[in-house]
Design a protein around this motif. Structure first.
Motif, PDB file in Angstrom:
ATOM      1  N   LEU A 111      -3.380   4.986   6.921  1.00 33.27           N
ATOM      2  CA  LEU A 111      -4.028   3.679   6.772  1.00 33.27           C
ATOM      3  C   LEU A 111      -4.829   3.604   5.475  1.00 33.27           C
ATOM      4  CD1 LEU A 111      -5.255   2.974  10.425  1.00 33.27           C
ATOM      5  CD2 LEU A 111      -3.482   1.734   9.159  1.00 33.27           C
ATOM      6  N   SER A 112      -5.567   4.657   5.152  1.00 30.53           N
ATOM      7  CA  SER A 112      -6.344   4.641   3.911  1.00 30.53           C
ATOM      8  C   SER A 112      -5.435   4.595   2.689  1.00 30.53           C
ATOM      9  CB  SER A 112      -7.257   5.864   3.844  1.00 30.53           C
ATOM     10  OG  SER A 112      -6.500   7.068   3.867  1.00 30.53           O
ATOM     11  N   ALA A 113      -4.318   5.310   2.727  1.00 36.85           N
ATOM     12  CA  ALA A 113      -3.373   5.267   1.613  1.00 36.85           C
ATOM     13  C   ALA A 113      -2.735   3.888   1.485  1.00 36.85           C
ATOM     14  CB  ALA A 113      -2.291   6.331   1.794  1.00 36.85           C
ATOM     15  N   ALA A 114      -2.521   3.210   2.613  1.00 34.35           N
ATOM     16  CA  ALA A 114      -1.949   1.865   2.576  1.00 34.35           C
ATOM     17  C   ALA A 114      -2.871   0.879   1.887  1.00 34.35           C
ATOM     18  CB  ALA A 114      -1.639   1.393   4.000  1.00 34.35           C
ATOM     19  N   PHE A 115      -4.171   1.161   1.871  1.00 29.97           N
ATOM     20  CA  PHE A 115      -5.134   0.310   1.174  1.00 29.97           C
ATOM     21  C   PHE A 115      -5.481   0.845  -0.215  1.00 29.97           C
ATOM     22  CE2 PHE A 115      -5.874  -1.017   5.562  1.00 29.97           C
ATOM     23  CZ  PHE A 115      -5.955  -2.392   5.422  1.00 29.97           C
ATOM     24  N   GLY A 116      -4.707   1.832  -0.676  1.00 25.11           N
ATOM     25  CA  GLY A 116      -4.913   2.367  -2.016  1.00 25.11           C
ATOM     26  C   GLY A 116      -5.953   3.446  -2.123  1.00 25.11           C
ATOM     27  N   GLU A 170       1.121   5.170   1.068  1.00 26.58           N
ATOM     28  CA  GLU A 170       0.948   4.529  -0.229  1.00 26.58           C
ATOM     29  C   GLU A 170       2.107   3.596  -0.572  1.00 26.58           C
ATOM     30  OE1 GLU A 170       0.569   7.607  -3.064  1.00 26.58           O
ATOM     31  OE2 GLU A 170       2.609   8.379  -2.826  1.00 26.58           O
ATOM     32  N   ASP A 171       3.250   3.743   0.121  1.00 27.70           N
ATOM     33  CA  ASP A 171       4.365   2.814  -0.109  1.00 27.70           C
ATOM     34  C   ASP A 171       4.024   1.395   0.326  1.00 27.70           C
ATOM     35  OD1 ASP A 171       5.945   4.721  -1.208  1.00 27.70           O
ATOM     36  OD2 ASP A 171       7.066   5.167   0.613  1.00 27.70           O
TER      37      ASP A 171
END
Length: 235
Positions: A111-116, A170-171
Motif C-alpha cells: 500500500l505504501s509503495a502504491a502511494f509512492g 509501485e506499479d
C-alpha cells in the motif's frame, strides 16, 4: 536512403564492468575503468573525459551521505538492542505467527509503495533490523528450539515479502518510472495513453500478488510446525 552508422565500440565499457565484477575487483576502480574505456572508445578527448568525470563526482558527492548515514543510525540501534526489543515486543502478542506478521508487513509495504512511499521499507533499514527479527521471534515463542535452517528460511521469506510488496505496489503509482517510460515509448509510436489508466491496470496484478504471497506465508507457518515436529521426533 542514407543509413546512420552506429558506433558500438563504447559498449566495451559494459564488458569492463562485467569482467571487473567477475574478478571481484574494487567497484570504484571498475566503474572508473569502464568510464575511461567508454570515453576513449567514443573518441572523447582526455580533457573532456576528465571534465565529465569531475562534474559527475561533484553532482553526486552528497550521495554517500544519503546512503551511509541511515545505515550508521541503524547500526547504532542494533548495537543497543533493536533486534532484541523487536523480538520481545512480538513475543507479547500470543496470536502472532511468522506468517501473519509477514502478511501484515506485505500489506503495509504494498500500500505504501502504491502511494509512492517506496523508502518506508527496504532490506537494510526495515527487514534486517525489524521485520526479520520479529518474524523469527514469533516462531520462537511457539518453538523455543527453532533450528538454524528455519531461522534462515524465515529471514529469506521476510526479504522476499519486502520484494513482492515493493515490486507490485509501485506499479500502481502513477508517477512510477516504468509507467512514464511506457507512456513515452507508446507516444513515440503514435499511441497516446493516460498514465493513470496504465496505473489502474496494475491494481489487479498487485491484488493477485498479495493473495498468492499471503497464501505462501500461510503455508510457511505449517512448514515450520511440520519441521519442528520432525526435529522433536513427533509423528
Amino acid at each position: 536512403m542514407q543509413q546512420t552508422v552506429v558506433n558500438l565500440w563504447p559498449l566495451l565499457g559494459v564488458a569492463v564492468i562485467i569482467l571487473g565484477f567477475a574478478l571481484r575487483a574494487h567497484p570504484v576502480l571498475v566503474v572508473i575503468a569502464a568510464c575511461a574505456v567508454t570515453g576513449l572508445a567514443a573518441s572523447m578527448p582526455v580533457h573532456q573525459l576528465l571534465e565529465t568525470l569531475g562534474k559527475a563526482f561533484v553532482k553526486t558527492r552528497n550521495l554517500p551521505l544519503i546512503l551511509l548515514l541511515p545505515l550508521a543510525a541503524i547500526g547504532l540501534l542494533e548495537r543497543y538492542g533493536l533486534k532484541e526489543h523487536a523480538q520481545a515486543s512480538i513475543a507479547r502478542i500470543r496470536s502472532a505467527t511468522t506468517g501473519r506478521l509477514l502478511i501484515v508487513y506485505l500489506a503495509i509495504r504494498e500500500l505504501s509503495a502504491a502511494f509512492g512511499l517506496t523508502s518506508l521499507g527496504g532490506h537494510p533499514n526495515m527487514v534486517r533490523p525489524l521485520v526479520a527479527p520479529m518474524a523469527q521471534g514469533a516462531a520462537e515463542v511457539r518453538y523455543p528450539a527453532l533450528t538454524d535452517e528455519l531461522r534462515h528460511r524465515i529471514r529469506a521469506m521476510a526479504a522476499a515479502t519486502d520484494n513482492v510488496g515493493l515490486f507490485f505496489g509501485e506499479d500502481v503509482f502513477v508517477a512510477f518510472g516504468a509507467i512514464v517510460l511506457m507512456q513515452t515509448i507508446l507516444r513515440g509510436e503514435g499511441l497516446e495513453v493516460d498514465p493513470l489508466h496504465v496505473a489502474m491496470w496494475g491494481i489487479p496484478t498487485a491484488v493477485t500478488a498479495f493473495l498468492i504471497h499471503s497464501w505462501r506465508l500461510h503455508r510457511l507457518d505449517a512448514e515450520i510446525a511440520r519441521a519442528m515436529q520432525r526435529a522433536e521426533g513427533q509423528p
